[in-house]
Design a protein around this motif. Sequence first.
Motif, short mmCIF file in Angstrom:
data_model
loop_
_atom_site.label_atom_id
_atom_site.label_comp_id
_atom_site.label_asym_id
_atom_site.label_seq_id
_atom_site.Cartn_x
_atom_site.Cartn_y
_atom_site.Cartn_z
N GLU A 2 32.13 34.12 43.93
CA GLU A 2 32.95 34.77 45.33
C GLU A 2 32.69 36.48 44.41
O GLU A 2 33.90 37.05 45.10
N ILE A 3 31.52 36.84 44.66
CA ILE A 3 30.98 38.09 44.16
C ILE A 3 30.70 38.45 45.52
O ILE A 3 30.90 38.40 46.75
N LYS A 4 31.56 39.99 45.23
CA LYS A 4 31.54 40.83 46.68
C LYS A 4 30.80 42.48 46.20
O LYS A 4 30.54 42.05 45.63
N GLU A 5 31.27 42.86 47.62
CA GLU A 5 29.75 44.08 46.72
C GLU A 5 30.69 45.05 46.19
O GLU A 5 29.38 46.39 45.33
N GLU A 6 31.75 45.19 45.82
CA GLU A 6 32.72 46.13 45.21
C GLU A 6 32.56 45.75 44.12
O GLU A 6 32.81 46.45 42.79
N ASP A 7 32.15 44.31 43.22
CA ASP A 7 32.31 43.78 42.24
C ASP A 7 31.21 45.08 40.95
O ASP A 7 30.77 45.10 41.53
N THR A 8 31.81 44.60 39.94
CA THR A 8 31.62 44.39 39.02
C THR A 8 31.00 43.22 38.18
O THR A 8 32.02 42.41 37.58
N VAL A 9 30.14 42.76 38.07
CA VAL A 9 29.52 41.40 37.45
C VAL A 9 28.42 41.84 35.99
O VAL A 9 28.17 42.53 35.42
N LEU A 10 29.77 41.19 35.27
CA LEU A 10 28.83 40.85 33.50
C LEU A 10 28.06 39.38 33.29
O LEU A 10 29.36 38.61 34.62
N ASN A 19 32.52 51.18 32.39
CA ASN A 19 31.54 50.92 33.98
C ASN A 19 32.24 49.85 34.69
O ASN A 19 31.51 49.49 35.16
N SER A 20 33.38 49.81 34.62
CA SER A 20 34.20 49.00 35.87
C SER A 20 35.32 49.72 36.33
O SER A 20 36.01 50.60 35.83
N ASP A 21 35.63 49.44 37.37
CA ASP A 21 37.39 50.21 38.11
C ASP A 21 38.37 49.37 38.29
O ASP A 21 38.99 50.31 38.70
N HIS A 22 38.64 48.41 37.55
CA HIS A 22 40.01 47.35 37.11
C HIS A 22 40.14 47.08 36.31
O HIS A 22 40.70 46.35 35.85
N GLY A 23 39.89 48.02 35.25
CA GLY A 23 40.39 47.33 33.73
C GLY A 23 39.30 46.34 32.93
O GLY A 23 40.87 45.57 32.15
N GLY A 24 37.84 45.96 33.44
CA GLY A 24 36.53 44.69 33.60
C GLY A 24 36.35 44.51 34.33
O GLY A 24 36.33 44.91 35.40
N ALA A 25 35.22 43.69 34.37
CA ALA A 25 34.68 42.65 34.77
C ALA A 25 35.26 42.08 35.53
O ALA A 25 36.35 41.17 35.58
N ASP A 26 35.06 41.94 36.76
CA ASP A 26 36.12 41.72 38.85
C ASP A 26 35.07 40.44 38.61
O ASP A 26 35.92 38.75 39.11
N GLN A 52 38.02 38.45 27.74
CA GLN A 52 38.35 40.10 27.29
C GLN A 52 37.81 40.37 28.02
O GLN A 52 38.97 41.71 28.23
N CYS A 53 36.61 40.71 28.48
CA CYS A 53 35.77 41.98 28.89
C CYS A 53 36.52 41.21 30.58
O CYS A 53 35.64 41.94 31.34
N ALA A 54 37.35 40.28 31.37
CA ALA A 54 37.16 40.51 32.59
C ALA A 54 38.96 41.12 32.89
O ALA A 54 39.89 41.04 32.19
N ARG A 55 39.25 41.28 34.05
CA ARG A 55 40.10 42.23 34.22
C ARG A 55 40.78 40.67 35.10
O ARG A 55 40.91 40.52 34.78
N PRO A 56 42.02 41.53 35.10
CA PRO A 56 43.10 40.63 35.38
C PRO A 56 42.68 40.30 37.10
O PRO A 56 42.50 41.00 38.04
N ASN A 57 42.89 38.81 37.13
CA ASN A 57 42.57 38.36 38.47
C ASN A 57 40.96 37.60 38.35
O ASN A 57 40.37 37.94 39.82
N ALA A 58 40.89 38.45 37.49
CA ALA A 58 38.79 37.98 37.65
C ALA A 58 38.66 36.73 37.65
O ALA A 58 39.41 34.99 37.68
N ILE A 59 37.33 36.31 38.06
CA ILE A 59 36.81 35.01 38.20
C ILE A 59 35.82 35.00 36.96
O ILE A 59 34.90 35.94 37.17
N VAL A 60 36.06 33.81 35.88
CA VAL A 60 35.46 33.48 34.60
C VAL A 60 34.32 31.80 35.19
O VAL A 60 35.13 31.46 35.44
N THR A 61 33.59 32.41 35.01
CA THR A 61 32.52 30.90 35.68
C THR A 61 31.11 30.38 34.08
O THR A 61 30.55 31.26 33.45
#
Length: 220
Positions: free
Chosen positions: A40-48, A106-113, A130-139
């Motif tokens: 569910e990647i969005k254009e405003e996301d930071t992806v790790l 290098n992210s806007d919301h305290g971690g990767a989206d 650990q690198c994911a922001r709150p409410n992030a998706i970890v695949t």
Amino acid sequence: MRVPFADQGLNKIPEQVSDRQALFVGDVLATGYWATRISEIKEEDTVLIIGAGPTGICTLLCVMLQKPKRIIMCEKDEHRIEFIHEHYPEVLTVTPEECKNFVLENSDHGGADVVFEVAGVPSTFQLAWQCARPNAIVTIVALYDEPQVLPLPDMYGKNLIFKTGGVDGCDCEKTLQLIAEGKINTEPLITHTYPLSKIAQGYDLFENKRDGVIKVAIEC
């Protein structure tokens, strides 16, 4: 060779797609495309993406199609980092030791989206959440040798969504089309080519990760 139900399990390679271009469609590219589709990647996301091996790079190629704001690749092997810099200069890279702080900076919301765990060891499994922001998706793309543990008390308040499972091959026709259109190119991953008579050398090279190998192709 007779293949029962081949009309349901095989895809015809378009004429404009070479065998080398199609080589990873049913394997690591299918994995990367599947993982990207469910994330569910969005254009405003930071992806790790953790792990810059063949599967990690194929995941990168598919993530790039979604055009997120930034992509970070975490990798410890200096040859693979150089490969990313050479072929995908717009992608940020970082080592596992520096990953958490780098992602925060290098992210806007305290971690990767969105985080993809492709490396497949206990330390990278922990690094992913650990690198994911709150409410992030970890695949979880990787396969592990043993069960992994979610330290729920440490994760409290993160409200993460974990996605995992077995890759399916349902998108092979779509990825072949994307290759034919020039939107996906996996050929740079083939760093070494051997004839069938020297296949053992190819296996040895790949297993021991020598000479900056990413993927080996065997030609008949």
